[in-house]
Design a protein around this motif. Structure first.
Motif, mmCIF file in Angstrom:
data_model
loop_
_atom_site.group_PDB
_atom_site.id
_atom_site.type_symbol
_atom_site.label_atom_id
_atom_site.label_comp_id
_atom_site.label_asym_id
_atom_site.label_seq_id
_atom_site.Cartn_x
_atom_site.Cartn_y
_atom_site.Cartn_z
ATOM 1 N N ASP A 1 0.830 -1.206 0.000
ATOM 2 C CA ASP A 1 0.000 0.000 0.000
ATOM 3 C C ASP A 1 0.866 1.258 0.000
ATOM 4 O OD1 ASP A 1 -2.305 -1.531 -0.005
ATOM 5 O OD2 ASP A 1 -2.577 -1.402 2.176
ATOM 6 N N VAL A 2 1.944 1.237 0.767
ATOM 7 C CA VAL A 2 2.860 2.370 0.810
ATOM 8 C C VAL A 2 3.525 2.538 -0.551
ATOM 9 C CG1 VAL A 2 4.976 3.260 1.869
ATOM 10 C CG2 VAL A 2 3.233 2.168 3.289
ATOM 11 N N GLY B 1 3.164 5.810 -2.934
ATOM 12 C CA GLY B 1 4.366 6.532 -3.373
ATOM 13 C C GLY B 1 4.379 6.739 -4.875
ATOM 14 N N VAL B 2 3.962 5.718 -5.611
ATOM 15 C CA VAL B 2 3.887 5.825 -7.071
ATOM 16 C C VAL B 2 2.892 6.914 -7.462
ATOM 17 C CG1 VAL B 2 3.175 4.625 -9.190
ATOM 18 C CG2 VAL B 2 4.651 3.469 -7.526
ATOM 19 N N VAL C 1 9.225 2.999 -11.035
ATOM 20 C CA VAL C 1 9.844 2.688 -9.748
ATOM 21 C C VAL C 1 10.468 1.300 -9.814
ATOM 22 C CG1 VAL C 1 7.705 1.772 -8.775
ATOM 23 C CG2 VAL C 1 9.428 2.699 -7.255
ATOM 24 N N ILE C 2 11.579 1.150 -9.114
ATOM 25 C CA ILE C 2 12.244 -0.146 -8.980
ATOM 26 C C ILE C 2 12.280 -0.450 -7.482
ATOM 27 C CG2 ILE C 2 14.372 -1.459 -9.333
ATOM 28 C CD1 ILE C 2 15.008 0.700 -11.563
ATOM 29 N N HIS C 3 11.581 -1.481 -7.082
ATOM 30 C CA HIS C 3 11.544 -1.865 -5.670
ATOM 31 C C HIS C 3 12.432 -3.091 -5.493
ATOM 32 C CE1 HIS C 3 9.050 -3.322 -1.999
ATOM 33 N NE2 HIS C 3 10.134 -2.713 -1.618
ATOM 34 N N ALA D 1 10.572 17.306 -7.228
ATOM 35 C CA ALA D 1 9.500 16.325 -7.455
ATOM 36 C C ALA D 1 9.410 15.356 -6.274
ATOM 37 C CB ALA D 1 9.743 15.574 -8.754
ATOM 38 N N ALA D 2 10.555 14.914 -5.773
ATOM 39 C CA ALA D 2 10.572 13.992 -4.633
ATOM 40 C C ALA D 2 9.968 14.644 -3.393
ATOM 41 C CB ALA D 2 12.000 13.533 -4.358
ATOM 42 N N ARG D 3 10.287 15.921 -3.170
ATOM 43 C CA ARG D 3 9.715 16.627 -2.010
ATOM 44 C C ARG D 3 8.201 16.754 -2.148
ATOM 45 N NH1 ARG D 3 14.237 19.753 -2.525
ATOM 46 N NH2 ARG D 3 13.112 21.417 -3.610
#
Length: 95
Positions: A16-17, A21-22, A44-46, A68-70
């Motif tokens: 879910d997290v 995040g995506v 994303v690469i998990h 963008a990350a912030r």
């Protein structure tokens, strides 16, 4: 434009997290793009075994990827430029 890896911590079982995040990463890039800052969210690469997640942004600078990350509230460990390459296409011979 270069690609940037935004490295974050993500526990193995936090699906879910991960999904949230995506969604936030996509929204953050779109928000910046609407304001004239060229940023795209690529994916994303998990790496569950390492509890690491890399969000990939295409941006004009590290600072733009960090913005963008912030906006996405990703809490990055680090942000680094990444270079990718594709293997040459191989033609298979049926002989």
């Amino acid at each position: 434009m270069p690609s940037y890896l935004v490295e974050t911590f993500l526990a193995r079982c936090d699906a879910d997290v991960h999904a949230a995040g995506v969604d936030r990463a996509r929204a953050g890039a779109e928000t910046l793009s609407r304001t004239g800052v060229r940023v795209e969210f690529e994916g994303v690469i998990h790496v569950p075994e390492d509890e690491t997640c890399f969000f990939v942004f295409v941006a004009e600078s590290t600072a733009d990827a960090a913005r963008a990350a912030r906006l996405a509230q990703l809490d990055p460990v680090r942000i680094v430029e990444a270079v990718t390459s594709q293997p040459a296409q191989r033609e298979w011979n049926d002989d």
